[in-house]
Enzyme design. Structure first.
Site, PDB file in Angstrom:
ATOM      1  N   LYS A  67       1.887   9.524   8.457  1.00 25.88           N
ATOM      2  CA  LYS A  67       1.178   8.988   9.618  1.00 25.88           C
ATOM      3  C   LYS A  67       1.673   9.518  10.967  1.00 25.88           C
ATOM      4  O   LYS A  67       1.252  10.587  11.383  1.00 25.88           O
ATOM      5  CB  LYS A  67       1.184   7.454   9.566  1.00 25.88           C
ATOM      6  N   PHE A  93       0.850  -1.190   0.000  1.00 23.44           N
ATOM      7  CA  PHE A  93       0.000   0.000   0.000  1.00 23.44           C
ATOM      8  C   PHE A  93       0.885   1.238   0.000  1.00 23.44           C
ATOM      9  O   PHE A  93       1.739   1.403   0.870  1.00 23.44           O
ATOM     10  CB  PHE A  93      -0.937   0.028   1.213  1.00 23.44           C
ATOM     11  N   ASP A 110       9.232   3.088   1.807  1.00 22.64           N
ATOM     12  CA  ASP A 110       8.005   3.746   2.262  1.00 22.64           C
ATOM     13  C   ASP A 110       7.829   3.402   3.743  1.00 22.64           C
ATOM     14  O   ASP A 110       7.398   2.306   4.094  1.00 22.64           O
ATOM     15  CB  ASP A 110       6.808   3.263   1.426  1.00 22.64           C
TER      16      ASP A 110
HETATM   17  C1  LIG Z   1      -1.104   4.994   4.998  1.00 22.75           C
HETATM   18  C2  LIG Z   1      -0.024   4.699   4.017  1.00 22.75           C
HETATM   19  C3  LIG Z   1       0.144   5.464   2.847  1.00 22.75           C
HETATM   20  C4  LIG Z   1      -0.822   6.560   2.429  1.00 22.75           C
HETATM   21  O1  LIG Z   1      -0.875   7.587   3.347  1.00 22.75           O
HETATM   22  P1  LIG Z   1      -2.097   8.661   3.282  1.00 22.75           P
HETATM   23  O2  LIG Z   1      -1.722   9.677   4.305  1.00 22.75           O
HETATM   24  O3  LIG Z   1      -3.350   7.913   3.566  1.00 22.75           O
HETATM   25  O4  LIG Z   1      -2.097   9.201   1.901  1.00 22.75           O
HETATM   26  C5  LIG Z   1       1.219   5.172   2.021  1.00 22.75           C
HETATM   27  N1  LIG Z   1       2.087   4.181   2.328  1.00 22.75           N
HETATM   28  C6  LIG Z   1       1.960   3.438   3.442  1.00 22.75           C
HETATM   29  C7  LIG Z   1       2.963   2.384   3.738  1.00 22.75           C
HETATM   30  C8  LIG Z   1       0.887   3.655   4.309  1.00 22.75           C
HETATM   31  O5  LIG Z   1       0.735   2.875   5.397  1.00 22.75           O
END
Ligand SMILES: *Cc1c(COP(=O)(O)O)cnc(C)c1O
Length: 410
Positions: free
Chosen positions: A259, A145, A230
């Site tokens: 986050k 994700f 990420d």
């Molecule tokens: C939550 C998340 C995202 C996206 O973040 P948003 O603030 O919702 O756009 C991208 N990469 C990872 C690994 C995430 O957990």
């Protein structure tokens, strides 16, 4: 002192307004959260919840942390926003502090995770362009994700999220998480970057297999490609080190954070090594709100409180305890649980085919425990990093009763 909810609108009227006027892209239950304190959250009806969702791994300091509240209100009475036509003190200080904490050299600020991922894609492609050696191909992982905007969505490894949005950004290949051979098979002098979560969060709380990140580093180096971590979900102490990658010692060229970074205030960051600094020259990228003083002071306060309260070490210690207790629960409910996995305070109980993680969430909520699902079969626990022993015990006790109720339903 407890903040009081706005009492002017009864619950059923609020919910009916929500159903009429909010876009129906989420499916929340008919309750409204009012206020929180530490690891506790209260709804407008006065019900108390133990918050092991923490805003989806965002509220690392818990709710209403006095240091964060004080810093935000002081900043709000001074200046909230100035645009990037000028430096602002909090943002410049934050850039220095984040670089010092991570070993990267430069930062770009935005407002969310997906924006940080977008910036990383633009950076890596544009950097190769600036070198006179254009490369656009990107390798990412199935079930990964990376966000919901169209660029990040192309990297996100769940095809269902792309349905109906037209052709995805070209040049992206997905391979199974942990499969170095598959990455090697796709590698070549046209690959700009490999983008990877050091622990797959939304995809099911799956730690990187031993040697995987190191192997990616070596493949990238061998082919002159860039490695992007990420760490939007795993960073800021969540896994018991400041970054999940710190468990392995493997360094990426580019990293994304969001986050937990603002402790609940929206902020994302792209961090990069000095050699990539000319990747996004003036005019190539920007953000109106990115790095504004209010968001920056939130992130600086998070970093300071993590250090002052020893919260990264706490995440490691409490995470081990939570993991041990959840493994015990999984063993106790073998008809629906397979086991436990995760790192630090990013944990999951994995489930058998008999039960979907999403179906357990309402039962947990009725027991006063907020959890999330990560993929179809992982029940995810992401409490604030300030969580206490007593709160972990209470959450585990509630989870025990929730699993018993779900198992007895058959
Ligand atoms: C939550 C998340 C995202 C996206 O973040 P948003 O603030 O919702 O756009 C991208 N990469 C990872 C690994 C995430 O957990």
């Amino acid at each position: 002192m407890e903040a009081k909810p706005d009492p002017t609108e009864p619950l059923d009227e609020l919910v009916s307004t929500a159903k009429r006027h909010l876009l129906a892209n989420y499916r929340p239950p008919a309750l409204v959260m009012s206020h929180g304190r530490g690891s506790e959250l209260f709804d407008t009806e006065g019900n108390r919840y133990l918050d092991f969702c923490a805003g989806v791994a965002v509220c690392c300091l818990g709710h209403a942390h006095p240091a964060l509240s004080a810093a935000l209100s002081a900043q709000a009475s001074r200046i909230c926003h100035v645009s990037n036509y000028f430096y602002n003190y909090e943002n410049v200080m934050l850039a220095g502090e984040l670089c010092a904490a991570t070993g990267f050299d430069r930062a770009f600020f935005c407002n969310s995770g997906t924006e940080a991922v977008e910036a990383s894609l633009k950076l890596v492609r544009r950097w190769f362009h600036e070198q006179g050696e254009p490369r656009v191909r990107l390798i990412a992982f199935e079930k990964a994700f990376h966000g919901r905007t169209l660029g990040a969505l192309a990297l996100t490894g769940t095809p269902a999220y792309r349905v109906g949005f037209g052709d995805p950004l070209p040049g992206v290949d997905h391979v199974p998480y942990g499969d170095l051979k598959a990455v090697a098979g796709l590698m070549g002098s046209d690959v700009a970057a490999v983008v990877v979560e050091p622990l797959m969060g939304e995809g099911g709380v799956i730690p990187a297999p031993t040697g995987f990140l190191q192997g990616l580093r070596e493949l990238c180096d061998a082919h002159g490609a860039l490695l992007v971590f990420d760490e939007i979900q795993t960073g800021i102490g969540r896994t018991g080190k400041f970054l999940a990658a710190d468990h392995t010692g493997v360094a990426a060229d580019v990293m994304t954070l969001a986050k937990g970074l603002g402790g609940g205030v929206p902020i994302g960051a792209l961090l990069l090594r000095e050699q990539l600094a000319d990747g996004l020259p003036p005019g190539a990228h920007g953000s109106t709100f990115g790095g504004n003083p209010l968001a920056s002071v939130a992130a600086r306060t998070v970093l300071r409180v993590l250090r002052d309260e020893g919260l990264v070490e706490a995440a490691a210690r409490q995470g081990e305890r939570l993991g041990r207790l959840l493994a015990g629960l999984a063993a106790k409910h073998p008809t629906i649980c397979l086991g436990e996995r995760g790192m630090g305070l990013l944990r999951a109980i994995t489930l058998t085919e008999r039960v979907a993680a999403r179906d357990i969430l309402p039962v947990a909520r009725e027991h006063g425990l907020l959890l999330t699902a990560a993929g179809a079969r992982a029940l995810r626990f992401t409490p604030p990093l300030i969580v206490t022993d007593a709160e972990i015990d209470e959450a585990v006790d509630k989870t025990d009763r929730v699993l018993a109720a779900v198992a007895s339903r058959g």
